[in-house]
Design an enzyme around this catalytic site. Sequence first.
Site, short mmCIF file in Angstrom:
data_model
loop_
_atom_site.label_atom_id
_atom_site.label_comp_id
_atom_site.label_asym_id
_atom_site.label_seq_id
_atom_site.Cartn_x
_atom_site.Cartn_y
_atom_site.Cartn_z
N HIS A 20 22.18 9.11 47.06
CA HIS A 20 23.13 9.64 48.05
C HIS A 20 23.56 11.07 47.67
CE1 HIS A 20 24.28 5.64 50.04
NE2 HIS A 20 23.33 5.36 49.20
N ASP A 126 29.94 10.11 53.41
CA ASP A 126 28.90 9.08 53.38
C ASP A 126 29.29 7.98 54.35
OD1 ASP A 126 27.09 6.99 52.48
OD2 ASP A 126 26.79 8.26 50.72
N ALA A 360 11.32 11.61 35.73
CA ALA A 360 10.35 12.69 36.00
C ALA A 360 10.90 13.66 37.04
CB ALA A 360 9.06 12.07 36.52
N HIS A 377 9.44 1.98 45.16
CA HIS A 377 10.38 0.95 45.63
C HIS A 377 10.78 1.20 47.09
CE1 HIS A 377 12.93 4.33 45.02
NE2 HIS A 377 14.06 3.69 45.16
N ASP A 401 17.84 -0.72 52.20
CA ASP A 401 16.95 -0.33 53.30
C ASP A 401 15.47 -0.44 52.95
OD1 ASP A 401 17.43 1.63 51.37
OD2 ASP A 401 16.78 3.24 52.69
C1 UDX Z 1 18.79 4.09 47.21
C2 UDX Z 1 18.16 3.59 48.53
O1 UDX Z 1 17.11 2.75 48.40
C3 UDX Z 1 17.85 4.72 49.40
O2 UDX Z 1 17.01 4.38 50.45
C4 UDX Z 1 19.13 5.23 49.86
O3 UDX Z 1 18.97 6.17 50.83
C5 UDX Z 1 19.82 5.78 48.63
O4 UDX Z 1 19.96 4.75 47.64
P1 UDX Z 1 17.31 5.17 45.18
O5 UDX Z 1 16.99 3.91 44.48
O6 UDX Z 1 18.02 6.18 44.40
O7 UDX Z 1 18.06 5.07 46.54
O8 UDX Z 1 15.89 5.75 45.73
P2 UDX Z 1 15.57 7.04 46.55
O9 UDX Z 1 16.29 7.13 47.82
O10 UDX Z 1 14.11 7.08 46.63
O11 UDX Z 1 16.10 8.22 45.64
C6 UDX Z 1 15.67 8.43 44.33
C7 UDX Z 1 15.67 9.92 44.06
O12 UDX Z 1 15.52 10.11 42.67
C8 UDX Z 1 14.53 10.64 44.76
O13 UDX Z 1 15.01 11.82 45.34
C9 UDX Z 1 13.57 10.97 43.64
O14 UDX Z 1 12.89 12.19 43.78
C10 UDX Z 1 14.48 11.04 42.44
N1 UDX Z 1 13.75 10.66 41.21
C11 UDX Z 1 13.36 9.38 41.00
C12 UDX Z 1 13.48 11.65 40.30
O15 UDX Z 1 13.82 12.82 40.50
N2 UDX Z 1 12.82 11.30 39.16
C13 UDX Z 1 12.44 10.05 38.89
O16 UDX Z 1 11.86 9.83 37.81
C14 UDX Z 1 12.72 9.04 39.85
#
Ligand code: UDX
Length: 493
Positions: A20, A126, A360, A377, A401
């Site tokens: 978020h 939010d 990463a 995921h 989601d």
């Molecule tokens: C969760 C929900 O699943 C998501 O859909 C919602 O909108 C926000 O909360 P999360 O588990 O954090 O999110 O996944 P995601 O929305 O994919 O965000 C992860 C973020 O971390 C991405 O922007 C990704 O680029 C970043 N990330 C992840 C990194 O920068 N490095 C990593 O090693 C792993």
Amino acid sequence: MDSQPNSPHVLIFPFPVQGHVSCMLKLAELLCISGVHVTFLNSDIIHRRLLRYNDVMSRFSRYSGFRFETISDGLPPDHPRSGNRVVDIFDSIKMVTKPMFRQMLLPGGCLNHMNNRPLVSSIIADGIMCFTIDVANELGIPIYLFRTVSASCFWAFYCIPKLIESGDLPIKEDDEMDRLLHGVTGMEKYLRLRDLPSFCRTSDLSDRAFQVVTSETQETYRANGLILNTFEDLEESALTQIRKHVPNLYAIGPLHGHLNSRLEAQMTSPPRSSNSLWEEDRTCMTWLDEQTPKSVIYVSFGSMTMLSRDELIEFWYGLVNSKKNFLWVVRPNSVAGDGQTIPAQLLEGTVERGYIVRWAPQEEVLAHPAVGGFLTHSGWNSTLESIVAAVPMICWPYYADQQVNSRLVGEVWKLGFDMKDICDRVVVEKVVKDLMDTKRDELARPVDRMMKLARRSVAVDGSSFNNLNRLIEDIKQINRSCNKTVTTHPCFV
Ligand code: UDX
């Protein structure tokens, strides 16, 4: 662009977790570029981690109208704040943070003292924190909600009362999880019980997480508008449905692509805009440099997923047995029973063809030519990042989601495969081989097409580009009328 003393001042308040905060910071930067003053309200703990692992301060120092403020999330420092404890964050914020938030916005409160800045003229909060609408209404400040999930998931949440009425929810013990649902208009042909947001997987309608997402979503109409990190070509159907209930809708995503595109229009080499809450291990970029094009599968389950040790081992065997090179993010404290002995075969297989890091630089990893697939995921940010980088996906959704997103990726957009609810080494091995070899060509065309549509949406005159401009214009218009009219807004008290 520098903000002027009479420019609008937007307060942005994200729910305090990585997915978020990260995309709402991108929105903050987009507003700053357009000359809007922005105050970004972080929880103390998120703010400390953001400063520790990033150069956000120097990045944002380019914008004279930007500042951070912090607030407590009400939880003790050692609370894990992980996906399996997310309801604690909701409850604590509502109980402890809400009164503080109100206090901070009152005249003389730290969010609304003059100090060479205009007073807050609108709020972007939010959308899972609808208590902010009560505070905004009390103080006469216009408020927009931002939901970080896909439009399709938002729409599924919105339809929950209908699904209860039709008897589809709550899920019964002997329910056929693959049965199609008819209650989510527009998704009747593909949305199964299995694909509903994870919070619906309860037999108890008074379940706290289920209650929170259902009630928060239903309250959206009370805000001045809804902002979504998506684009019209990707989720046209869901956006059309949502507009019938929340007409003032701004689809302005993919936000990371949008920000990059607007920064590139201003400068030749814009800075990387990472908002990571863990230290990025950049050695994986050097490792990627040594790999051949499209040979590596990148594996990451985002910021909140918790794996059991059995799941970790199944994925690990599947990856090693696939004989593909893999880059795997295993976040600290994300595996139950961490520290137990790992079979020698897996360690040897990893030395041979794998690279494991704790966190990463994901956007850069996905953009690297060596990466040919993403085992994800299906978090919404990760999904959008994969789309923009034209990387096909294997989806293994964890919660929220992600169950909806993965269905769309696999069944509707054809950008990869949905491996929902299965964690078995043989299946992992097969799906990885399919993605990287056997079915690579089949996926190439839809992946390339969606990447182009995403990029077009944030380019000049694209749908998201125009929607963001409309949002900025509306924020400016509200500011102008606020300056003209005597209201209960604190600046006139
Ligand atoms: C969760 C929900 O699943 C998501 O859909 C919602 O909108 C926000 O909360 P999360 O588990 O954090 O999110 O996944 P995601 O929305 O994919 O965000 C992860 C973020 O971390 C991405 O922007 C990704 O680029 C970043 N990330 C992840 C990194 O920068 N490095 C990593 O090693 C792993």
